[in-house]
Design an enzyme around this catalytic site. Structure first.
Site, PDB file in Angstrom:
ATOM      1  N   CYS A  26      -0.491  -6.910  14.695  1.00  0.00           N
ATOM      2  CA  CYS A  26       0.766  -6.265  15.133  1.00  0.00           C
ATOM      3  C   CYS A  26       1.834  -7.312  15.421  1.00  0.00           C
ATOM      4  CB  CYS A  26       0.619  -5.505  16.443  1.00  0.00           C
ATOM      5  SG  CYS A  26      -0.612  -4.256  16.520  1.00  0.00           S
ATOM      6  N   LYS A  28      -4.373  -1.735   5.973  1.00  0.00           N
ATOM      7  CA  LYS A  28      -4.650  -2.953   5.235  1.00  0.00           C
ATOM      8  C   LYS A  28      -5.854  -3.651   5.834  1.00  0.00           C
ATOM      9  CE  LYS A  28      -0.668  -4.962   5.336  1.00  0.00           C
ATOM     10  NZ  LYS A  28       0.662  -5.521   5.081  1.00  0.00           N
ATOM     11  N   CYS A  66      -7.084  -3.886  20.437  1.00  0.00           N
ATOM     12  CA  CYS A  66      -5.725  -3.499  20.041  1.00  0.00           C
ATOM     13  C   CYS A  66      -5.673  -1.991  19.780  1.00  0.00           C
ATOM     14  CB  CYS A  66      -5.310  -4.263  18.794  1.00  0.00           C
ATOM     15  SG  CYS A  66      -3.940  -3.478  17.932  1.00  0.00           S
ATOM     16  N   HIS A  80       3.700   1.745   2.538  1.00  0.00           N
ATOM     17  CA  HIS A  80       4.937   1.010   2.232  1.00  0.00           C
ATOM     18  C   HIS A  80       5.763   1.787   1.211  1.00  0.00           C
ATOM     19  CE1 HIS A  80       2.401  -2.804   3.170  1.00  0.00           C
ATOM     20  NE2 HIS A  80       3.122  -2.505   4.245  1.00  0.00           N
ATOM     21  N   CYS A  96      -2.171  -9.475  19.608  1.00  0.00           N
ATOM     22  CA  CYS A  96      -2.796  -8.979  18.370  1.00  0.00           C
ATOM     23  C   CYS A  96      -1.988  -9.523  17.206  1.00  0.00           C
ATOM     24  CB  CYS A  96      -2.824  -7.455  18.315  1.00  0.00           C
ATOM     25  SG  CYS A  96      -3.295  -6.867  16.659  1.00  0.00           S
ATOM     26  N   HIS A 145      -4.953  -1.518  15.764  1.00  0.00           N
ATOM     27  CA  HIS A 145      -5.889  -2.035  14.762  1.00  0.00           C
ATOM     28  C   HIS A 145      -7.355  -2.047  15.197  1.00  0.00           C
ATOM     29  CE1 HIS A 145      -1.963  -3.655  13.487  1.00  0.00           C
ATOM     30  NE2 HIS A 145      -2.434  -3.392  12.298  1.00  0.00           N
ATOM     31  N   HIS A 199       0.839  -1.201   0.000  1.00  0.00           N
ATOM     32  CA  HIS A 199       0.000   0.000   0.000  1.00  0.00           C
ATOM     33  C   HIS A 199       0.870   1.245   0.000  1.00  0.00           C
ATOM     34  CE1 HIS A 199       0.707   0.669   4.247  1.00  0.00           C
ATOM     35  NE2 HIS A 199       0.188  -0.499   4.575  1.00  0.00           N
ATOM     36  N   LYS A 209      -7.671   6.713   8.230  1.00  0.00           N
ATOM     37  CA  LYS A 209      -6.303   6.230   8.308  1.00  0.00           C
ATOM     38  C   LYS A 209      -6.162   5.036   7.370  1.00  0.00           C
ATOM     39  CE  LYS A 209      -3.350   4.138  11.702  1.00  0.00           C
ATOM     40  NZ  LYS A 209      -3.219   3.775  13.073  1.00  0.00           N
TER      41      LYS A 209
HETATM   42  N1  MSP Z   1       6.902  -6.272   9.360  1.00  0.00           N
HETATM   43  C1  MSP Z   1       6.819  -5.190  10.279  1.00  0.00           C
HETATM   44  C2  MSP Z   1       8.132  -4.433  10.328  1.00  0.00           C
HETATM   45  C3  MSP Z   1       9.329  -5.249  10.671  1.00  0.00           C
HETATM   46  S1  MSP Z   1      10.788  -4.312  10.597  1.00  0.00           S
HETATM   47  C4  MSP Z   1      11.947  -5.304  11.231  1.00  0.00           C
HETATM   48  C5  MSP Z   1       5.705  -4.219   9.826  1.00  0.00           C
HETATM   49  N2  MSP Z   1       5.284  -4.342   8.571  1.00  0.00           N
HETATM   50  S2  MSP Z   1       4.111  -3.465   7.910  1.00  0.00           S
HETATM   51  O1  MSP Z   1       3.964  -3.962   6.571  1.00  0.00           O
HETATM   52  O2  MSP Z   1       2.959  -3.486   8.742  1.00  0.00           O
HETATM   53  O3  MSP Z   1       4.623  -1.981   7.911  1.00  0.00           O
HETATM   54  C6  MSP Z   1       5.816  -1.650   7.220  1.00  0.00           C
HETATM   55  C7  MSP Z   1       6.129  -0.171   7.374  1.00  0.00           C
HETATM   56  O4  MSP Z   1       5.097   0.593   6.756  1.00  0.00           O
HETATM   57  C8  MSP Z   1       6.186   0.289   8.821  1.00  0.00           C
HETATM   58  O5  MSP Z   1       7.291   1.155   9.035  1.00  0.00           O
HETATM   59  C9  MSP Z   1       4.894   1.025   9.016  1.00  0.00           C
HETATM   60  O6  MSP Z   1       4.956   2.036   9.986  1.00  0.00           O
HETATM   61  C10 MSP Z   1       4.718   1.626   7.639  1.00  0.00           C
HETATM   62  N3  MSP Z   1       3.329   2.007   7.385  1.00  0.00           N
HETATM   63  C11 MSP Z   1       2.212   1.229   7.493  1.00  0.00           C
HETATM   64  N4  MSP Z   1       1.108   1.983   7.200  1.00  0.00           N
HETATM   65  C12 MSP Z   1       1.495   3.249   6.904  1.00  0.00           C
HETATM   66  C13 MSP Z   1       0.838   4.411   6.477  1.00  0.00           C
HETATM   67  N5  MSP Z   1      -0.470   4.477   6.324  1.00  0.00           N
HETATM   68  N6  MSP Z   1       1.590   5.493   6.206  1.00  0.00           N
HETATM   69  C14 MSP Z   1       2.967   5.462   6.295  1.00  0.00           C
HETATM   70  N7  MSP Z   1       3.609   4.389   6.688  1.00  0.00           N
HETATM   71  C15 MSP Z   1       2.916   3.289   7.096  1.00  0.00           C
HETATM   72  O7  MSP Z   1       5.303  -3.410  10.629  1.00  0.00           O
END
Ligand code: MSP
Length: 493
Positions: A128, A296, A142, A20, A125, A145, A17, A293
């Site tokens: 997370c 996923k 949570c 990421h 959770c 989430h 998304h 917000k």
């Molecule tokens: N797998 C763990 C991270 C492990 S690092 C050793 C994780 N994955 S995640 O896919 O949920 O999130 C990956 C990154 O994307 C995180 O830094 C998270 O904060 C960021 N983001 C997730 N949603 C976001 C937004 N809506 N906006 C900006 N960044 C966001 O957590």
């Protein structure tokens, strides 16, 4: 000088998304900037492929966890390609090399007497992949989430994280740059005032994970596996890259995983006797303009691969970098993206290139005239401020200053009215504009790499580094090559 930057590794349980993509983009700009400064850079990103969340998603998709992550991680790789992310390595936690390192560190800590066997009962959770205490929940759910947590009870290994509390506080006190922005450091310091509990670092009720090296009935807790990617990615313990690049200069992450990247990661490193990373850098969250917000699990997601198909990727990069003050939360909307594309990229930057090249073609047979750089225009470039903003992770301000200089160039054209000039005066104006465009092209390389390349090519200049950002390097006589328009204006009904 070396510069090692990492992003969080993404859970490939769903589709990539915009959050990421945003994180990879910011890291990409910093990596490219440090290459531009002439430093040796290593930029790591990848996918976090173990744990219960992945297992559940695989099951839902009717695939084995391995088949599922193979398929899903490709999409994150594709995201890097489509967004022009210049990572040096894409790590997957299911790679054998990573698994070996994750086990090596577990074993090392165990042998030091820092891990013991116990029983875990608590609220978990899966989204997370984190245990919560009753008091941390929001309305019994949570806090991230908003979902019900599961009550778990199982045999588990524990890492004696609690005993690192004072060490962590001392480290935070002494190292101002250890967490950035400042407010986030205070947040962690405050949370460390409360009791710090030992950390459950293994699970025994499922098997999709790195096997615990001392007891194959357990798999390593997914964070005890994922965080280790930052050292396995540079081939800990004996690889050349580890020796050259560790400690990491920047771990770039979102605010939801700050605790994991400071308290958990740092205490693991302390226990393993590995140096700590220099800065954990926290970016904001992207929300959609409806105020929702992006998440996923809530299904309010913008597909970054679709965006890359629909728009010039540099327009998307530009929008996110300029729109969201780095470190703060921000909004994404296609209308706002289109507005910035039209007003700033097409009208200011594209127009500047187009006007300058047209005049060089018309008045100088398509060759940059030799001339003298206009000192008034030269003074409008605030190079030292741009460097300072980059040093302080103010990407939006650095890019703003570069675009501000482009705007000054357009004003310079309007004031000098080259179409009314001739001879040396005309040549000096066109030379100055070519020089300004060359420097703009160079400075844009970290932010808008494709656009920068086009600008430099069209004015017959080479790609280059920061030391080339001084005026007077074009000799005159270079042939310009007017190409396709840089940014098409996008019509909206
Ligand atoms: N797998 C763990 C991270 C492990 S690092 C050793 C994780 N994955 S995640 O896919 O949920 O999130 C990956 C990154 O994307 C995180 O830094 C998270 O904060 C960021 N983001 C997730 N949603 C976001 C937004 N809506 N906006 C900006 N960044 C966001 O957590």
């Amino acid at each position: 000088m070396k510069f090692y930057i990492t992003t969080a590794i993404d859970y490939p349980s769903g589709e990539p998304h915009l959050g990421h993509a945003y994180e990879k983009l910011c890291a990409d700009v910093m990596a490219r900037w440090h290459r531009f400064l002439g430093e040796e850079v290593f930029f790591l990103t990848g996918t976090d492929e173990h744990g219960q969340k992945i297992m559940k998603a695989a099951k839902k998709n009717g695939l084995s966890p391995q088949e599922f992550v193979n398929k899903q991680s490709e999409k994150f790789r594709e995201l890097c390609l489509k967004w022009n992310i210049s990572n040096d390595r894409f790590i997957r936690t299911t790679e054998e090399q990573h698994i070996r390192v994750a086990q090596n560190i577990f074993k090392k800590i165990y042998e030091k007497g820092e891990i013991y066997l116990g029983k875990y009962s608590g609220l978990y959770c899966t989204d997370c992949e984190t245990f919560y205490l009753e008091k941390d929940l929001k309305d019994g759910k949570c806090p991230i989430h908003g979902k019900e947590c599961e009550q778990l009870s199982e045999e588990s290994y524990f890492f004696k994280m609690g005993k690192y509390k004072q060490k962590l506080i001392d480290y935070l006190e002494k190292n101002e740059k250890s967490i950035y922005p400042k407010g986030k450091r205070t947040e962690i310091k405050n949370r460390l005032r409360e009791e710090l509990r030992d950390l459950s670092v293994s699970r025994s009720s499922f098997n999709w994970g790195v096997p615990v090296p001392i007891n194959k009935k357990h798999v390593q807790y997914v964070w005890m596996d994922a965080l280790i990617n930052y050292v396995s990615g540079v081939d800990y313990p004996n690889g050349e890259n580890f020796k050259k690049f560790w400690p990491a200069d920047v771990h770039l992450i979102g605010k939801d995983i700050l605790w994991h990247h400071t308290v958990i990661w740092w205490s693991i490193l302390m226990a393993a006797g590995i140096e700590l990373p220099k800065t954990v850098l926290v970016h904001g969250f992207i929300n959609t303009s409806s105020g929702e917000k992006m998440s996923k699990s809530k299904g309010t997601v913008i597909d970054p691969l679709e965006l890359a198909e629909k728009y010039n990727i540099d327009a998307v990069r530009y929008f996110l970098l300029r729109e969201i003050p780095f470190g703060e939360d921000g909004f994404f909307s296609e209308e706002a993206l289109i507005k910035r594309n039209n007003d700033e990229l097409a009208n200011e930057l594209g127009n500047l290139l187009n006007r300058t090249l047209s005049m060089i073609e018309r008045y100088c047979n398509g060759k940059i005239p030799s001339g003298k750089m206009d000192s008034g225009l030269a003074a409008k470039l605030e190079l030292e401020k741009i460097k300072k903003h980059m040093q302080e992770f103010e990407l939006h301000l650095a890019l703003g200053k570069i675009m501000g200089f482009a705007k000054s160039c357009n004003q310079f054209i309007n004031e000098k009215k080259p179409w009314m000039l001739s001879g040396e005066k005309l040549e000096n104006v066109l030379y100055s504009l070519s020089e300004a465009l060359r420097v703009i092209g160079l400075l844009l390389q970290p932010f808008l790499p494709q656009t920068a390349e086009k600008i430099l090519k069209q004015i017959g200049a080479e790609k280059g580094k920061i030391e080339n950002c001084k005026f007077g390097l074009l000799k005159g006589g270079e042939a310009v090559e007017k190409g396709k328009i840089l940014f098409q204006k996008i019509q909206t009904e």
